[in-house]
Motif scaffolding. Sequence first.
Motif, PDB file in Angstrom:
ATOM      1  N   VAL B 155      49.262  45.371  40.580  1.00 50.42           N
ATOM      2  CA  VAL B 155      50.282  46.096  40.836  1.00 50.42           C
ATOM      3  C   VAL B 155      50.483  47.160  40.115  1.00 50.42           C
ATOM      4  CG1 VAL B 155      52.930  46.127  41.635  1.00 50.42           C
ATOM      5  CG2 VAL B 155      51.273  44.168  42.168  1.00 50.42           C
ATOM      6  N   PRO B 156      50.515  48.471  40.527  1.00 50.84           N
ATOM      7  CA  PRO B 156      50.759  49.599  39.519  1.00 50.84           C
ATOM      8  C   PRO B 156      52.352  49.584  39.148  1.00 50.84           C
ATOM      9  CG  PRO B 156      50.589  50.513  41.686  1.00 50.84           C
ATOM     10  CD  PRO B 156      50.296  48.884  41.877  1.00 50.84           C
ATOM     11  N   PRO B 157      52.519  50.020  37.830  1.00 52.12           N
ATOM     12  CA  PRO B 157      53.990  49.887  37.377  1.00 52.12           C
ATOM     13  C   PRO B 157      55.023  50.770  38.105  1.00 52.12           C
ATOM     14  CG  PRO B 157      52.524  50.898  35.480  1.00 52.12           C
ATOM     15  CD  PRO B 157      51.675  50.820  37.035  1.00 52.12           C
ATOM     16  N   LYS B 158      54.574  51.658  38.822  1.00 54.95           N
ATOM     17  CA  LYS B 158      55.766  52.104  39.694  1.00 54.95           C
ATOM     18  C   LYS B 158      56.253  51.404  40.823  1.00 54.95           C
ATOM     19  CE  LYS B 158      53.794  56.818  39.698  1.00 54.95           C
ATOM     20  NZ  LYS B 158      53.121  57.705  40.225  1.00 54.95           N
ATOM     21  N   LYS B 159      55.265  50.137  41.367  1.00 57.36           N
ATOM     22  CA  LYS B 159      55.985  49.211  42.390  1.00 57.36           C
ATOM     23  C   LYS B 159      55.853  48.089  41.614  1.00 57.36           C
ATOM     24  CE  LYS B 159      52.913  52.063  45.673  1.00 57.36           C
ATOM     25  NZ  LYS B 159      51.861  52.040  46.712  1.00 57.36           N
ATOM     26  N   ALA B 160      56.617  47.737  40.716  1.00 55.54           N
ATOM     27  CA  ALA B 160      56.871  46.463  39.866  1.00 55.54           C
ATOM     28  C   ALA B 160      57.425  45.591  41.060  1.00 55.54           C
ATOM     29  CB  ALA B 160      57.564  46.624  38.748  1.00 55.54           C
ATOM     30  N   GLN B 161      58.189  46.036  41.771  1.00 56.45           N
ATOM     31  CA  GLN B 161      58.965  45.001  42.510  1.00 56.45           C
ATOM     32  C   GLN B 161      58.195  44.095  43.532  1.00 56.45           C
ATOM     33  OE1 GLN B 161      58.883  48.532  43.320  1.00 56.45           O
ATOM     34  NE2 GLN B 161      58.597  48.503  45.541  1.00 56.45           N
ATOM     35  N   LEU B 162      56.948  44.602  43.642  1.00 57.80           N
ATOM     36  CA  LEU B 162      55.738  43.938  44.469  1.00 57.80           C
ATOM     37  C   LEU B 162      55.238  42.714  43.956  1.00 57.80           C
ATOM     38  CD1 LEU B 162      53.836  46.993  46.050  1.00 57.80           C
ATOM     39  CD2 LEU B 162      55.574  45.696  47.182  1.00 57.80           C
ATOM     40  N   ILE B 163      55.480  42.742  42.532  1.00 59.19           N
ATOM     41  CA  ILE B 163      54.840  41.545  41.716  1.00 59.19           C
ATOM     42  C   ILE B 163      55.707  40.354  42.276  1.00 59.19           C
ATOM     43  CG2 ILE B 163      54.726  40.520  39.318  1.00 59.19           C
ATOM     44  CD1 ILE B 163      54.589  43.377  38.381  1.00 59.19           C
ATOM     45  N   GLU B 164      56.979  40.291  42.328  1.00 60.61           N
ATOM     46  CA  GLU B 164      57.768  39.126  42.809  1.00 60.61           C
ATOM     47  C   GLU B 164      57.466  39.069  44.367  1.00 60.61           C
ATOM     48  OE1 GLU B 164      59.605  36.017  42.629  1.00 60.61           O
ATOM     49  OE2 GLU B 164      58.978  37.152  40.843  1.00 60.61           O
ATOM     50  N   ASN B 165      57.434  39.944  44.998  1.00 60.13           N
ATOM     51  CA  ASN B 165      56.979  39.685  46.585  1.00 60.13           C
ATOM     52  C   ASN B 165      55.748  38.865  46.727  1.00 60.13           C
ATOM     53  OD1 ASN B 165      59.570  40.761  47.084  1.00 60.13           O
ATOM     54  ND2 ASN B 165      58.377  42.654  48.154  1.00 60.13           N
ATOM     55  N   ASN B 166      54.691  39.375  45.972  1.00 62.47           N
ATOM     56  CA  ASN B 166      53.356  38.645  45.996  1.00 62.47           C
ATOM     57  C   ASN B 166      53.421  37.294  45.395  1.00 62.47           C
ATOM     58  OD1 ASN B 166      51.119  40.467  47.070  1.00 62.47           O
ATOM     59  ND2 ASN B 166      52.226  41.925  45.745  1.00 62.47           N
ATOM     60  N   MET B 167      54.171  36.991  44.371  1.00 62.97           N
ATOM     61  CA  MET B 167      54.503  35.721  43.951  1.00 62.97           C
ATOM     62  C   MET B 167      55.068  34.735  44.825  1.00 62.97           C
ATOM     63  SD  MET B 167      52.213  35.447  41.323  1.00 62.97           S
ATOM     64  CE  MET B 167      52.642  33.787  41.065  1.00 62.97           C
ATOM     65  N   LYS B 168      55.945  35.230  45.448  1.00 60.33           N
ATOM     66  CA  LYS B 168      56.767  34.758  46.133  1.00 60.33           C
ATOM     67  C   LYS B 168      56.017  34.272  47.529  1.00 60.33           C
ATOM     68  CE  LYS B 168      61.059  35.183  49.396  1.00 60.33           C
ATOM     69  NZ  LYS B 168      61.744  36.078  49.987  1.00 60.33           N
ATOM     70  N   ALA B 169      55.048  35.108  48.112  1.00 60.61           N
ATOM     71  CA  ALA B 169      54.020  34.878  49.080  1.00 60.61           C
ATOM     72  C   ALA B 169      53.131  33.882  48.479  1.00 60.61           C
ATOM     73  CB  ALA B 169      53.529  35.979  49.621  1.00 60.61           C
ATOM     74  N   ILE B 170      52.610  34.035  47.491  1.00 57.78           N
ATOM     75  CA  ILE B 170      51.704  32.920  46.987  1.00 57.78           C
ATOM     76  C   ILE B 170      52.491  31.532  47.045  1.00 57.78           C
ATOM     77  CG2 ILE B 170      50.572  31.928  44.746  1.00 57.78           C
ATOM     78  CD1 ILE B 170      48.888  34.313  45.617  1.00 57.78           C
ATOM     79  N   ARG B 171      53.491  31.480  46.548  1.00 50.64           N
ATOM     80  CA  ARG B 171      54.297  30.035  46.444  1.00 50.64           C
ATOM     81  C   ARG B 171      54.612  29.610  47.588  1.00 50.64           C
ATOM     82  NH1 ARG B 171      56.451  32.413  41.524  1.00 50.64           N
ATOM     83  NH2 ARG B 171      58.178  33.404  42.843  1.00 50.64           N
ATOM     84  N   MET B 172      54.899  30.248  48.564  1.00 49.97           N
ATOM     85  CA  MET B 172      55.216  29.876  50.016  1.00 49.97           C
ATOM     86  C   MET B 172      53.760  29.186  50.644  1.00 49.97           C
ATOM     87  SD  MET B 172      57.499  32.741  52.025  1.00 49.97           S
ATOM     88  CE  MET B 172      56.010  32.846  53.090  1.00 49.97           C
ATOM     89  N   GLY B 173      52.526  29.702  50.204  1.00 48.06           N
ATOM     90  CA  GLY B 173      51.326  29.090  50.637  1.00 48.06           C
ATOM     91  C   GLY B 173      50.899  27.885  49.803  1.00 48.06           C
ATOM     92  N   TYR B 174      51.330  28.021  48.666  1.00 55.90           N
ATOM     93  CA  TYR B 174      51.025  26.924  47.711  1.00 55.90           C
ATOM     94  C   TYR B 174      51.693  25.499  48.052  1.00 55.90           C
ATOM     95  CZ  TYR B 174      49.980  24.612  43.255  1.00 55.90           C
ATOM     96  OH  TYR B 174      49.277  23.744  42.234  1.00 55.90           O
ATOM     97  N   ASP B 175      53.098  25.807  48.473  1.00 52.25           N
ATOM     98  CA  ASP B 175      53.827  24.824  48.660  1.00 52.25           C
ATOM     99  C   ASP B 175      53.723  24.376  50.271  1.00 52.25           C
ATOM    100  OD1 ASP B 175      54.764  24.879  46.260  1.00 52.25           O
ATOM    101  OD2 ASP B 175      56.384  26.041  46.596  1.00 52.25           O
ATOM    102  N   PHE B 176      53.286  24.854  51.139  1.00 53.08           N
ATOM    103  CA  PHE B 176      52.904  24.754  52.484  1.00 53.08           C
ATOM    104  C   PHE B 176      52.586  23.289  52.662  1.00 53.08           C
ATOM    105  CE2 PHE B 176      51.010  24.597  56.802  1.00 53.08           C
ATOM    106  CZ  PHE B 176      52.231  24.895  57.635  1.00 53.08           C
ATOM    107  N   GLU B 177      53.023  22.411  53.394  1.00 50.83           N
ATOM    108  CA  GLU B 177      52.214  21.364  53.891  1.00 50.83           C
ATOM    109  C   GLU B 177      52.169  21.241  55.430  1.00 50.83           C
ATOM    110  OE1 GLU B 177      50.720  19.278  52.025  1.00 50.83           O
ATOM    111  OE2 GLU B 177      51.463  19.904  50.151  1.00 50.83           O
TER     112      GLU B 177
END
Lengths: 359, 177
Positions: B155-177
């Motif tokens: 993620v380029p520095p100018k779009k740093a807010q996307l890091i948290e969104n992407n990690m949130k998406a990762i965790r949603m998939g990781y925790d899905f049962e």
Amino acid sequence: MAEERVLMKGNEALAEAAIRAGCRCYFGYPITPQTEIAAYMSKRMPKIEGGVFLQAESEIAAINMVYGAAASGVRAMTSSSSPGVSLKSEGISYIAGCDLPCVIVNVQRGGPGLGGIQPSQSDYYMATKAGGHGDFHLLVFAPASVQDMADFAVWAFESADKYRMPAMILSDGLLGQMMEPVVFPEISSAQPEKPWAAVGHNNARPHNIINSLYLQPDELEASNIQRFERYEVVKREMASAQTYLTEDAEIIVTGYGATSRIIRSAVNAARKEGIKAGMLRPVTLWPFPEQAYKDTLSTAKVYLDVEMSMGQMVNDVKLAIECKRPVHFFGHTGGIIPTPAEVLAQIKALDEKIRKGDI
Amino acid sequence: MTSEIQLAGFGGQGILFAGKVLAYCGMLDGREVSWLPSYGPEMRGGTCNCSVTLSDEPIGSPTVYNPDILIVMNEPSFVKYINEVKPGGCAFVNTTLVDSVSDRKDIDIYNIPATAMAEENGLTGGANIVMIGMLIKKTGIISMDGIESTIRKMVPPKKAQLIENNMKAIRMGYDFE
């Protein structure tokens, strides 16, 4: 310190490496699947001191801009894909006739005509035999990975300068479009002196004239003979090949560029089944690495040439081994990529013939 | 070990980007990786696919024909690729946009309504990353630490807010049962 690995498309890695190799003039015209080279150059060149990116009005204009830039001694490059390279052939001949160094990239797609946009290797003849009218050769390099795309850009510029001849990087849509990690080579900033270049000199010396027109037949013949003496040196110094598991190989599977990767997969699968197969990949297509082929004759019973063409390299393989063994061919065209399974089936069929004593 | 991965869906679903995330992560792990897109006269809404290989050996053909791991994000891709998965392999299916079911018993099929989950959580367009989260949980071919450093690098520095969104998406998939 070694540079870190970066993930890039082959086209972009080639463009970046060309800039690092000192390319300061890039002239091009868009065509799939090589457009990323031009796009990358358009972003980077304006930020580099002395860097020029120019989107020409046609491929023909672009190669003639390379002709002019090369005449002034600048490292210059153009890139295109198959139909676009056909258009450049007149300019390439002029550049060769003037003994100018430059780099031409062909990211091949299916042909003939407008063809298709998927990967192909059907410009082997054009690159190695008929880059334009007249008696001349191009140095032809065949990358097989994104790392090669970067390394060969540097190699091509250095060799072109050394031998004063145009160099071609013969790639294809697969290598251009795929991403792999690449480490950019360390490059010495020193470039050779170019006392022949047509540049300003305040009348300190006689003018340099860059010209391919000789109206006196004996002068023209002399220039051709001199050029071909240089080609003999190039043949001795530049021919390059890569071998894989060939030491005891009865079946030598040969192919260049992206196809060599498929061959490698098939050879690995054949070895697992106990078949003595090996790979021979020509890295330079001109000069063709004839000695590397001759070196495999001690164990080889048969050769299999695999290409994304109708078999344009077969005759060069036959000549290299002086027709001492049968040379079979397998290929696809039109943008269809041979699969490792298909190549393995060909290898197995040849192995069976050897076992039966038919080869 | 070599993992051959095929990702497929509509253009615009982030198929190529998801493949790039996997390849980038493999590269940061020090592995050999290749990424090969389908290319052509393609447009948003057309079909799109991408081959990714992660390996400890030099990679031969970069084209994946029979994947160990399949990520499918729409119906046509499911129909086209589900029977190509290697026996013993696995498939991740975006059930928001795939209605068909497979009767294959020789592969593990993981269903996840990734598009709906992303939209309900304000992450429209993040279904591709939700699916990678589930892939991490079920296959372990890349690690949570690895994916986080990958996303931070990509993620380029100018779009740093996307890091948290992407990690949130990762965790949603990781925790899905």
